[in-house]
Design a protein around this motif. Structure first.
Motif, PDB file in Angstrom:
ATOM      1  N   LEU A 134       0.844  -1.186   0.000  1.00 56.45           N
ATOM      2  CA  LEU A 134       0.000   0.000   0.000  1.00 56.45           C
ATOM      3  C   LEU A 134       0.880   1.236   0.000  1.00 56.45           C
ATOM      4  O   LEU A 134       1.599   1.505   0.973  1.00 56.45           O
ATOM      5  CB  LEU A 134      -0.918  -0.012   1.232  1.00 56.45           C
ATOM      6  N   GLN A 135       0.847   1.985  -1.110  1.00 57.56           N
ATOM      7  CA  GLN A 135       1.659   3.190  -1.247  1.00 57.56           C
ATOM      8  C   GLN A 135       0.907   4.376  -0.645  1.00 57.56           C
ATOM      9  O   GLN A 135      -0.203   4.690  -1.050  1.00 57.56           O
ATOM     10  CB  GLN A 135       1.961   3.449  -2.729  1.00 57.56           C
ATOM     11  N   ILE A 136       1.535   5.030   0.312  1.00 58.62           N
ATOM     12  CA  ILE A 136       0.911   6.135   1.042  1.00 58.62           C
ATOM     13  C   ILE A 136       1.843   7.343   0.984  1.00 58.62           C
ATOM     14  O   ILE A 136       3.064   7.203   1.079  1.00 58.62           O
ATOM     15  CB  ILE A 136       0.686   5.762   2.523  1.00 58.62           C
ATOM     16  N   ALA A 137       1.261   8.521   0.839  1.00 60.45           N
ATOM     17  CA  ALA A 137       2.024   9.767   0.967  1.00 60.45           C
ATOM     18  C   ALA A 137       1.368  10.601   2.057  1.00 60.45           C
ATOM     19  O   ALA A 137       0.137  10.678   2.127  1.00 60.45           O
ATOM     20  CB  ALA A 137       2.056  10.536  -0.355  1.00 60.45           C
ATOM     21  N   LEU A 180      -7.466  18.079   8.539  1.00 63.90           N
ATOM     22  CA  LEU A 180      -6.574  17.001   8.107  1.00 63.90           C
ATOM     23  C   LEU A 180      -7.380  16.156   7.138  1.00 63.90           C
ATOM     24  O   LEU A 180      -8.486  15.707   7.470  1.00 63.90           O
ATOM     25  CB  LEU A 180      -6.104  16.168   9.299  1.00 63.90           C
ATOM     26  N   THR A 181      -6.843  15.917   5.952  1.00 65.01           N
ATOM     27  CA  THR A 181      -7.651  15.382   4.863  1.00 65.01           C
ATOM     28  C   THR A 181      -6.982  14.201   4.179  1.00 65.01           C
ATOM     29  O   THR A 181      -5.780  14.237   3.895  1.00 65.01           O
ATOM     30  CB  THR A 181      -7.913  16.486   3.807  1.00 65.01           C
ATOM     31  N   GLY A 182      -7.759  13.148   3.926  1.00 62.12           N
ATOM     32  CA  GLY A 182      -7.312  12.041   3.092  1.00 62.12           C
ATOM     33  C   GLY A 182      -7.686  12.318   1.656  1.00 62.12           C
ATOM     34  O   GLY A 182      -8.796  12.792   1.375  1.00 62.12           O
ATOM     35  N   VAL A 183      -6.788  12.054   0.711  1.00 59.87           N
ATOM     36  CA  VAL A 183      -7.041  12.330  -0.705  1.00 59.87           C
ATOM     37  C   VAL A 183      -6.668  11.110  -1.540  1.00 59.87           C
ATOM     38  O   VAL A 183      -5.759  10.358  -1.193  1.00 59.87           O
ATOM     39  CB  VAL A 183      -6.265  13.579  -1.200  1.00 59.87           C
ATOM     40  N   TRP A 184      -7.391  10.932  -2.637  1.00 58.40           N
ATOM     41  CA  TRP A 184      -7.104   9.852  -3.577  1.00 58.40           C
ATOM     42  C   TRP A 184      -7.674  10.227  -4.932  1.00 58.40           C
ATOM     43  O   TRP A 184      -8.448  11.185  -5.047  1.00 58.40           O
ATOM     44  CB  TRP A 184      -7.679   8.522  -3.086  1.00 58.40           C
ATOM     45  N   ARG A 185      -7.290   9.495  -5.959  1.00 55.99           N
ATOM     46  CA  ARG A 185      -7.760   9.799  -7.306  1.00 55.99           C
ATOM     47  C   ARG A 185      -9.242   9.469  -7.439  1.00 55.99           C
ATOM     48  O   ARG A 185      -9.673   8.363  -7.100  1.00 55.99           O
ATOM     49  CB  ARG A 185      -6.947   9.024  -8.342  1.00 55.99           C
ATOM     50  N   ALA A 186     -10.005  10.431  -7.928  1.00 58.23           N
ATOM     51  CA  ALA A 186     -11.448  10.245  -8.041  1.00 58.23           C
ATOM     52  C   ALA A 186     -11.809   9.216  -9.100  1.00 58.23           C
ATOM     53  O   ALA A 186     -12.890   8.615  -9.038  1.00 58.23           O
ATOM     54  CB  ALA A 186     -12.118  11.582  -8.357  1.00 58.23           C
ATOM     55  N   GLU A 223      -8.916  -2.373  -0.895  1.00 51.44           N
ATOM     56  CA  GLU A 223      -9.455  -2.641   0.435  1.00 51.44           C
ATOM     57  C   GLU A 223      -8.527  -2.153   1.552  1.00 51.44           C
ATOM     58  O   GLU A 223      -8.995  -1.539   2.522  1.00 51.44           O
ATOM     59  CB  GLU A 223      -9.762  -4.132   0.584  1.00 51.44           C
ATOM     60  N   PRO A 224      -7.202  -2.379   1.470  1.00 51.49           N
ATOM     61  CA  PRO A 224      -6.332  -1.836   2.523  1.00 51.49           C
ATOM     62  C   PRO A 224      -6.390  -0.311   2.617  1.00 51.49           C
ATOM     63  O   PRO A 224      -6.371   0.245   3.718  1.00 51.49           O
ATOM     64  CB  PRO A 224      -4.944  -2.319   2.114  1.00 51.49           C
ATOM     65  N   ALA A 225      -6.454   0.362   1.462  1.00 50.88           N
ATOM     66  CA  ALA A 225      -6.532   1.828   1.480  1.00 50.88           C
ATOM     67  C   ALA A 225      -7.847   2.294   2.088  1.00 50.88           C
ATOM     68  O   ALA A 225      -7.887   3.271   2.849  1.00 50.88           O
ATOM     69  CB  ALA A 225      -6.365   2.379   0.060  1.00 50.88           C
ATOM     70  N   ARG A 226      -8.938   1.596   1.766  1.00 50.45           N
ATOM     71  CA  ARG A 226     -10.238   1.949   2.359  1.00 50.45           C
ATOM     72  C   ARG A 226     -10.210   1.727   3.877  1.00 50.45           C
ATOM     73  O   ARG A 226     -10.752   2.530   4.635  1.00 50.45           O
ATOM     74  CB  ARG A 226     -11.362   1.140   1.713  1.00 50.45           C
ATOM     75  N   ASP A 227      -9.565   0.648   4.298  1.00 48.29           N
ATOM     76  CA  ASP A 227      -9.469   0.385   5.734  1.00 48.29           C
ATOM     77  C   ASP A 227      -8.644   1.468   6.425  1.00 48.29           C
ATOM     78  O   ASP A 227      -8.992   1.925   7.527  1.00 48.29           O
ATOM     79  CB  ASP A 227      -8.839  -0.988   5.980  1.00 48.29           C
ATOM     80  N   LEU A 228      -7.539   1.885   5.789  1.00 46.89           N
ATOM     81  CA  LEU A 228      -6.696   2.920   6.384  1.00 46.89           C
ATOM     82  C   LEU A 228      -7.475   4.233   6.501  1.00 46.89           C
ATOM     83  O   LEU A 228      -7.394   4.928   7.533  1.00 46.89           O
ATOM     84  CB  LEU A 228      -5.440   3.133   5.537  1.00 46.89           C
ATOM     85  N   LEU A 229      -8.234   4.575   5.482  1.00 45.39           N
ATOM     86  CA  LEU A 229      -9.046   5.799   5.523  1.00 45.39           C
ATOM     87  C   LEU A 229     -10.065   5.727   6.652  1.00 45.39           C
ATOM     88  O   LEU A 229     -10.281   6.701   7.385  1.00 45.39           O
ATOM     89  CB  LEU A 229      -9.736   6.010   4.173  1.00 45.39           C
ATOM     90  N   ALA A 230     -10.718   4.573   6.798  1.00 43.23           N
ATOM     91  CA  ALA A 230     -11.706   4.401   7.864  1.00 43.23           C
ATOM     92  C   ALA A 230     -11.062   4.535   9.246  1.00 43.23           C
ATOM     93  O   ALA A 230     -11.627   5.151  10.154  1.00 43.23           O
ATOM     94  CB  ALA A 230     -12.397   3.046   7.726  1.00 43.23           C
ATOM     95  N   ILE A 231      -9.865   3.967   9.401  1.00 37.50           N
ATOM     96  CA  ILE A 231      -9.141   4.086  10.672  1.00 37.50           C
ATOM     97  C   ILE A 231      -8.817   5.549  10.963  1.00 37.50           C
ATOM     98  O   ILE A 231      -8.984   6.033  12.093  1.00 37.50           O
ATOM     99  CB  ILE A 231      -7.854   3.246  10.626  1.00 37.50           C
ATOM    100  N   SER A 281      -0.115  11.216  -9.751  1.00 35.32           N
ATOM    101  CA  SER A 281       0.750  10.457 -10.654  1.00 35.32           C
ATOM    102  C   SER A 281       0.628   8.955 -10.461  1.00 35.32           C
ATOM    103  O   SER A 281       1.123   8.187 -11.287  1.00 35.32           O
ATOM    104  CB  SER A 281       2.207  10.871 -10.440  1.00 35.32           C
ATOM    105  N   GLY A 282       0.003   8.533  -9.374  1.00 37.80           N
ATOM    106  CA  GLY A 282      -0.095   7.107  -9.090  1.00 37.80           C
ATOM    107  C   GLY A 282       1.049   6.586  -8.244  1.00 37.80           C
ATOM    108  O   GLY A 282       1.098   5.404  -7.924  1.00 37.80           O
ATOM    109  N   ALA A 283       1.988   7.455  -7.858  1.00 33.90           N
ATOM    110  CA  ALA A 283       3.080   7.026  -6.992  1.00 33.90           C
ATOM    111  C   ALA A 283       2.576   6.665  -5.603  1.00 33.90           C
ATOM    112  O   ALA A 283       3.221   5.910  -4.877  1.00 33.90           O
ATOM    113  CB  ALA A 283       4.140   8.123  -6.893  1.00 33.90           C
ATOM    114  N   ALA A 284       1.429   7.212  -5.229  1.00 32.86           N
ATOM    115  CA  ALA A 284       0.772   6.851  -3.967  1.00 32.86           C
ATOM    116  C   ALA A 284      -0.701   6.629  -4.254  1.00 32.86           C
ATOM    117  O   ALA A 284      -1.310   7.364  -5.039  1.00 32.86           O
ATOM    118  CB  ALA A 284       0.945   7.946  -2.924  1.00 32.86           C
ATOM    119  N   GLU A 285      -1.274   5.600  -3.621  1.00 33.86           N
ATOM    120  CA  GLU A 285      -2.703   5.340  -3.814  1.00 33.86           C
ATOM    121  C   GLU A 285      -3.551   6.286  -2.982  1.00 33.86           C
ATOM    122  O   GLU A 285      -4.610   6.720  -3.411  1.00 33.86           O
ATOM    123  CB  GLU A 285      -3.027   3.899  -3.437  1.00 33.86           C
ATOM    124  N   ILE A 286      -3.079   6.608  -1.787  1.00 35.49           N
ATOM    125  CA  ILE A 286      -3.818   7.492  -0.898  1.00 35.49           C
ATOM    126  C   ILE A 286      -2.840   8.436  -0.228  1.00 35.49           C
ATOM    127  O   ILE A 286      -1.674   8.083   0.008  1.00 35.49           O
ATOM    128  CB  ILE A 286      -4.616   6.682   0.147  1.00 35.49           C
TER     129      ILE A 286
END
Length: 292
Positions: free
Chosen positions: A97-100, A269-275, A281-289, A142-147
């Motif tokens: 899971l790539q995160i920035a 404080l904001t979570g962002v991702w490509r619309a 699923e891991p990224a969705r779980d991280l956002l929910a946490i 750019s896709g270097a990070a998913e979220i």
């Protein structure tokens, strides 16, 4: 045009050879014998071929049926290989899971979120990039990070977003600074006359401060490290603007003093991702946490 080839029918025909009867083949494929017969008749009608010979002793393949099964085995082997490859890629993407995240979030909040994610998904391997808010948005686009997670007042253009918390900035100075004994809020003249210790342009902290100030501040020192900013403020280089999350130790030890002011330094404080892309699923779980 006859239409597409039904892979389930090809699997049924190969099962007929392996099982020795249509009833047994239907059982292998998890369908009823009438449904299996209907599927084969539809295939024969579509392709104008007789692939199964029916008799009181059961169903057997015709010459054309044997040819179809030979071709089917090659096709199904390729399909199964492709499915295995896709599953492997999918699992790898899910595992990594790539995160920035911008600096304040990465130092004070993201580690706890990742700990909770690890408890939930121990096979996931997060890769965390720590950059400023502007660079977080670039990495996600750019896709270097998913979220990504940012602390800027302005939301990055073209990205989906969700608020995950709130933060506020504080103005801190060394105990020897004239402002350290202030009880009245700093006025605009004093704020504009000061030479500040600040994060670099593009950081959420810098943009929040500049938006609240309404002017470009005078800068005594720029740094990409919060530790360096705090050290410079303690050394008396100038007043610093930092997250309240970042300066608890210095305020408690009284090496720095928080100064009253009239600026609105609150920020989301904001979570962002490509619309245009669905989060894994891991990224969705991280956002929910993060939102808890």
């Amino acid at each position: 045009m006859p239409g597409d080839i039904e892979l389930d029918t090809l699997r049924l025909l190969t099962a007929l050879v392996e099982a020795g009867s249509l009833t047994a083949a239907a059982r292998m494929r998890g369908i009823s014998q009438p449904a299996a017969s209907a599927r084969i008749r539809e295939f024969e009608a579509r392709w104008q071929l007789a692939v199964v010979r029916r008799s009181p002793r059961g169903a057997t393949l015709t010459t054309d049926g044997h040819a179809v099964v030979a071709w089917a085995r090659e096709v199904l082997q390729s399909v199964d290989s492709m499915r295995s490859a896709l599953e492997a890629v999918s699992q790898k993407r899910s595992a990594n899971l790539q995160i920035a995240a911008s600096l304040t979030l990465a130092e004070h909040l993201v580690p706890r979120w990742l700990g909770e994610l690890h408890a939930l998904r121990p096979s996931t391997r997060p890769v965390l990039q720590v950059v400023n808010s502007e660079s977080v948005a670039d990495a996600v686009r750019s896709g270097a990070a998913e979220i990504g997670f940012v602390e800027s007042m302005s939301l990055p253009a073209g990205l989906a977003s969700r608020t995950v918390g709130r933060d506020h900035l504080v103005i801190v100075v060394a105990r020897s600074h004239p402002w350290a004994r202030r009880t009245a809020p700093l006025d605009e003249t004093e704020l504009l006359a000061a030479r500040w210790v600040l994060r670099e342009p593009g950081s959420g902290t810098r943009s929040t401060f500049e938006a609240a100030l309404g002017h470009e501040p005078q800068v005594a020192l720029e740094a990409t490290s919060t530790t360096a900013l705090l050290g410079a403020a303690v050394a008396g280089v100038g007043p610093a603007v930092v997250s309240a999350l970042s300066t608890r130790t210095e305020l408690e030890s009284r090496s720095l003093v928080s100064v009253p002011h009239s600026l609105d330094l609150r920020r989301p404080l904001t979570g962002v991702w490509r619309a245009d892309q669905r989060l894994s699923e891991p990224a969705r779980d991280l956002l929910a946490i993060a939102m808890q």
